[in-house]
Design a protein around this motif. Structure first.
Motif, PDB file in Angstrom:
ATOM      1  N   ARG A 166      -2.044  15.356 -15.396  1.00  0.00           N
ATOM      2  CA  ARG A 166      -1.104  15.281 -14.277  1.00  0.00           C
ATOM      3  C   ARG A 166      -0.069  14.185 -14.515  1.00  0.00           C
ATOM      4  O   ARG A 166       1.111  14.355 -14.216  1.00  0.00           O
ATOM      5  N   ARG A 182       3.986  14.631 -14.854  1.00  0.00           N
ATOM      6  CA  ARG A 182       4.911  13.929 -13.962  1.00  0.00           C
ATOM      7  C   ARG A 182       6.137  13.437 -14.702  1.00  0.00           C
ATOM      8  O   ARG A 182       7.195  13.272 -14.135  1.00  0.00           O
ATOM      9  N   ILE A 223      -2.632   1.065  -7.804  1.00  0.00           N
ATOM     10  CA  ILE A 223      -3.041   2.050  -6.790  1.00  0.00           C
ATOM     11  C   ILE A 223      -4.357   2.691  -7.200  1.00  0.00           C
ATOM     12  O   ILE A 223      -5.296   2.798  -6.415  1.00  0.00           O
ATOM     13  N   PHE A 228      -0.922   0.747   2.611  1.00  0.00           N
ATOM     14  CA  PHE A 228      -0.118  -0.413   2.217  1.00  0.00           C
ATOM     15  C   PHE A 228       1.236  -0.403   2.912  1.00  0.00           C
ATOM     16  O   PHE A 228       1.718   0.651   3.361  1.00  0.00           O
ATOM     17  N   GLY A 242       4.089  -0.770   1.423  1.00  0.00           N
ATOM     18  CA  GLY A 242       5.045   0.011   0.620  1.00  0.00           C
ATOM     19  C   GLY A 242       4.577   1.420   0.306  1.00  0.00           C
ATOM     20  O   GLY A 242       5.028   2.007  -0.670  1.00  0.00           O
ATOM     21  N   ASN A 279       2.892   3.107  -1.465  1.00  0.00           N
ATOM     22  CA  ASN A 279       2.175   3.208  -2.736  1.00  0.00           C
ATOM     23  C   ASN A 279       1.638   4.600  -3.047  1.00  0.00           C
ATOM     24  O   ASN A 279       0.486   4.777  -3.421  1.00  0.00           O
ATOM     25  N   LEU A 280       2.524   5.585  -2.894  1.00  0.00           N
ATOM     26  CA  LEU A 280       2.147   6.928  -3.364  1.00  0.00           C
ATOM     27  C   LEU A 280       2.568   7.046  -4.825  1.00  0.00           C
ATOM     28  O   LEU A 280       3.457   6.318  -5.279  1.00  0.00           O
ATOM     29  N   LEU A 281       1.942   7.964  -5.562  1.00  0.00           N
ATOM     30  CA  LEU A 281       2.384   8.218  -6.932  1.00  0.00           C
ATOM     31  C   LEU A 281       3.663   9.038  -6.877  1.00  0.00           C
ATOM     32  O   LEU A 281       3.707  10.078  -6.214  1.00  0.00           O
ATOM     33  N   ALA A 282       4.696   8.545  -7.569  1.00  0.00           N
ATOM     34  CA  ALA A 282       5.981   9.255  -7.581  1.00  0.00           C
ATOM     35  C   ALA A 282       5.854  10.585  -8.320  1.00  0.00           C
ATOM     36  O   ALA A 282       4.947  10.759  -9.144  1.00  0.00           O
ATOM     37  N   ARG A 283       6.755  11.511  -8.032  1.00  0.00           N
ATOM     38  CA  ARG A 283       6.794  12.821  -8.685  1.00  0.00           C
ATOM     39  C   ARG A 283       5.431  13.518  -8.685  1.00  0.00           C
ATOM     40  O   ARG A 283       5.072  14.226  -9.620  1.00  0.00           O
ATOM     41  N   THR A 284       4.678  13.236  -7.622  1.00  0.00           N
ATOM     42  CA  THR A 284       3.362  13.845  -7.486  1.00  0.00           C
ATOM     43  C   THR A 284       3.302  14.397  -6.071  1.00  0.00           C
ATOM     44  O   THR A 284       3.668  13.692  -5.132  1.00  0.00           O
ATOM     45  N   GLU A 299      -1.628  16.342  -4.290  1.00  0.00           N
ATOM     46  CA  GLU A 299      -2.274  15.663  -5.425  1.00  0.00           C
ATOM     47  C   GLU A 299      -2.478  14.181  -5.132  1.00  0.00           C
ATOM     48  O   GLU A 299      -3.461  13.590  -5.584  1.00  0.00           O
ATOM     49  N   LEU A 329      -6.351  12.299  -5.093  1.00  0.00           N
ATOM     50  CA  LEU A 329      -6.665  11.250  -6.066  1.00  0.00           C
ATOM     51  C   LEU A 329      -7.997  10.517  -5.825  1.00  0.00           C
ATOM     52  O   LEU A 329      -8.796  10.390  -6.755  1.00  0.00           O
ATOM     53  N   ARG A 389      -4.551  10.052   2.415  1.00  0.00           N
ATOM     54  CA  ARG A 389      -5.244   9.663   1.186  1.00  0.00           C
ATOM     55  C   ARG A 389      -6.378   8.681   1.493  1.00  0.00           C
ATOM     56  O   ARG A 389      -7.461   8.774   0.921  1.00  0.00           O
TER      57      ARG A 389
END
Ligand SMILES: Nc1ncnc2c1ncn2[C@@H]1O[C@H](COP(=O)(O)OP(=O)(O)O)[C@@H](O)[C@H]1O
Ligand SMILES: [Mg+2]
Lengths: 402, 258
Positions: free
Chosen positions: A12, A16, A312, B93, B95, B97-102, B106, B110, B160
């Motif tokens: 994944r 990305r 994270i 959080f 900010g 704090n998610l995963l970008a381009r995801t 998804e 996680l 999440r």
């Protein structure tokens, strides 16, 4: 189970960032493509040289004429020939392990047939010639011992001569003229192509050596003596014995001949291509190494760039090991994928070169497996340090990273 | 009485850089019962984040004991704390704090991928969609963070945090990056979760926001200096309704004006 999860996570992560992934793999792609193409070219050249060496004949030992020495002025090798039919007979009589001998008389002549003319190599040979050269006839028959004894005016001709003088007729039984002497064509030789000195072996007319010596160039010496040894193991002993015999026949005089065996020729020829292959391979190997360093470089940058992401992951429960394995898998997938694409590209390049230049190219399964395996290894080796660095991050600091 | 979710006894945290010692937390004792909704307030540098990091098992205290759900976690190693964070704690959080381009889906999946016992792909997807439904974003599951507003991103982050059904949800200034209206929306989500029995602790330095909680702790210089229940608690959906009618009235007025 955790490994499977980590694999999913790694795939994944690669998805990305497709552009970065492609750029990372590019070094490996180029490296592997270079290896495949270079080794393919090297192997192709080697196989061509081997084929050419084989086309010289079977276990051939050749006696070349020496240099002349007239009042202290010395010519080069082959400047004169003092090899005789008596030398040939002595070799047949006294050297063990000899299965065939041909005293060879070489000459270039203008020949005529069918109202056409052509300048070609006219060689006088014994009936053993075809066996020594491992050469077959595509049509007709070889002249016989009777023809040699009687010095009859018969010949067999190469395919180039057929093309030049008998473009639309069957040459068998026809007459061609050498120095205005009519020769009957008994047979046509199979096409052998170019030898590795670059001359066309099919551009030739073969006549009995006796005919050549008595009728065509009226000489008493032969140009070379071709000898076929019984086996490749006996080539050396035949070479030594022939050298000793001819030396003895010349008494105390300075040797006026040299004896070479086919193996020596083959070795010189293959040594050259081996050097070429390993040189090409080394260049390709270096580019693969550079590709590996490229992977490490981009992985290191990506660990820094993805510090927050790592934070994270750690915060929501990733173990250090998960992070390490993720980055290792990413590196390995990139390098193996690069390896596979590189193989495809390399084969493509090889084929293109082969078609464009007429070079022989030989891509072996071995070199493919090695290139892919090695690139995966490059991924592990050069991915290890970045992965280790990523796994050591502290979650709080990583989360605070801007 | 049931066992507290959090039991801190004389927790201390000292940062040492060279000769300098910073006592970020200097002896906090505290119980948080199941179903509580606690706001931690205090000036910048008072030790709120340090306390949250300790509660979140991201960091080990230099002194004292911490019982999470009845288990002493103050001396666990890195890996055990990671599993604890995965199973018993949820983080939100400032900010996002998610995963970008995801995709949102998804992102929510996680924590399940890092679970000691991973569920099957279909089960993970089902649970992630359920968590997104709780925060009202089921229809946006295929959206990337860049396609979502700040409030929506924070709700994905809450989904999440929820997906592994934690005992305790921790949020460090979750509304810090949001405007007042989306702040109320996020607090509304927290209030709903709390009504369903989830225990929450959040850091904020806005009293408006803290008033949506049930209990306020004030920290100063590494100590809890005040600990009291919220009087006149704000209810998010009521505040939103008020905001809505005020907005329509403003629009109406704007329409009447020539
Ligand atoms: N990693 C660290 N190293 C040194 N000092 C720190 C570190 N983290 C926090 N501190 C110090 O501890 C104190 C409390 O910080 P923090 O818990 O972040 O406060 P708050 O979140 O209330 O603003 C501050 O004086 C801060 O400078
Ligand atoms: Mg803070």
């Amino acid at each position: 189970m955790r490994l499977l999860s980590t694999t999913i996570i790694a795939l994944r992560a690669l998805r990305r960032n497709k552009l970065r992934s492609m750029l990372t793999a590019l070094g490996i792609i180029i490296g592997v493509a270079a290896v495949i193409a270079m080794v393919g070219i090297g192997n192709g050249a080697k196989s061509q040289v081997e084929a050419q060496v084989a086309s010289l004949g079977r276990n051939v030992v050749t006696v070349f004429p020496g240099s002349f020495n007239a009042g202290g002025m010395r010519g080069g090798w082959g400047s004169t020939s003092t090899l005789t039919i008596e030398d040939t007979d002595a070799i047949v009589r006294e050297v063990n392990g000899v299965v065939a001998v041909s005293p060879e008389v070489r000459d270039r002549n203008q020949i005529l047939a069918n109202g056409l003319n052509w300048n070609t190599q006219v060689n006088g040979e014994s009936t053993d010639y075809l066996s020594i050269r491992a050469w077959d006839l595509s049509d007709g028959a070889m002249f016989t011992e009777t023809d040699v004894k009687g010095a009859t005016k018969v010949c067999v001709i190469g395919s180039t001569v057929v093309k030049q003088l008998f473009p639309d007729t069957d040459p068998l039984g026809q007459t061609l003229r050498i120095r205005n002497i009519p020769f009957r064509v008994l047979g046509v030789l199979e096409s052998k192509g170019f030898n590795f000195f670059g001359s066309d072996q099919d551009d030739t007319v073969i006549v009995p050596y006796t005919t050549h010596m008595r009728r065509i160039n009226r000489r008493t010496t032969v140009s070379t003596i071709l000898i076929e040894a019984a086996s490749s193991e006996e080539m050396q002993s035949v070479q030594d014995d022939v050298t000793a015999l001819l030396q003895q026949r010349r008494g105390g005089r300075e040797p006026d001949f040299t004896v070479r065996n086919q193996l020596e020729l083959a070795q010189t020829a293959t040594a050259t291509t081996r050097v070429m292959t390993s040189l090409l391979g080394a260049i390709a190997g270096v580019s693969l190494l550079v590709g590996g360093i490229g992977i490490m470089n981009i992985m290191l940058v990506s660990v820094t760039e993805r510090t927050r992401e790592i934070g994270i992951r750690l915060a929501i429960g990733a173990h250090d090991g998960d992070i390490r394995v993720q980055f290792l898998i990413e590196a390995m997938v990139l390098s193996s994928l690069g390896g596979i694409i590189g193989v495809i590209l390399g084969i493509g390049i090889s084929q293109t070169l082969a078609n464009l230049n007429g070079w022989p190219v030989l891509v072996s399964t071995n070199s493919i497996l090695m290139a892919v395996g090695f690139s995966a290894l490059v991924g592990v080796v050069f991915g290890f340090y970045p992965a280790h660095k990523a796994a050591q991050l502290d979650p709080i600091e990583a989360l605070r990273f801007e | 009485m049931s066992q507290p979710v959090v039991k801190l006894r004389d927790i201390r945290k000292t940062y040492r850089s060279g000769d300098l010692e910073v006592h970020a937390v200097r002896g906090i004792s505290l119980d948080i019962q199941p179903g509580e909704f606690v706001a931690i307030m205090g000036a910048s540098g008072s030790g709120k984040s340090t306390l949250m990091n300790t509660l979140g098992c991201l960091d080990r205290p230099t002194g004292g004991t911490y019982y999470l759900d009845g288990v002493d976690v103050s001396s666990l190693d890195r890996e055990a704390r990671a599993d604890l964070r995965n199973q018993k704690l949820g983080f939100v959080f400032q900010g996002f704090n998610l995963l970008a381009r995801t995709s949102a889906l998804e992102n929510v999946e996680l924590p399940m991928l890092y679970a000691p016992k991973r569920a099957g792909a279909a089960e993970m997807k089902r649970r992630a969609l359920a968590a997104l439904a709780i925060v009202g974003l089921a229809e946006r599951s295929d959206h990337f963070p860049s396609q979502l507003s700040g409030g929506q991103q924070q709700r994905v982050a809450i989904a999440r945090a929820l997906v592994n059904e934690p005992r305790l949800l921790l949020a460090d200034e979750p509304t810090g990056n949001l405007d007042s209206r989306t702040s109320i929306e996020v607090m509304g989500v927290f209030q709903r979760l709390n009504e369903q029995g989830i225990t929450l602790v959040m850091v904020t330095h806005e009293l408006d926001v803290a008033n949506y909680c049930k209990r306020i702790l004030v920290v100063r210089d590494g100590l809890v200096v005040r600990d009291e229940p919220v009087q006149n608690r704000s209810i998010a959906f009521a505040e939103l309704a008020k905001l809505h009618s005020a907005e329509s009235a403003a629009k109406l007025n704007a329409g009447i004006k020539p």
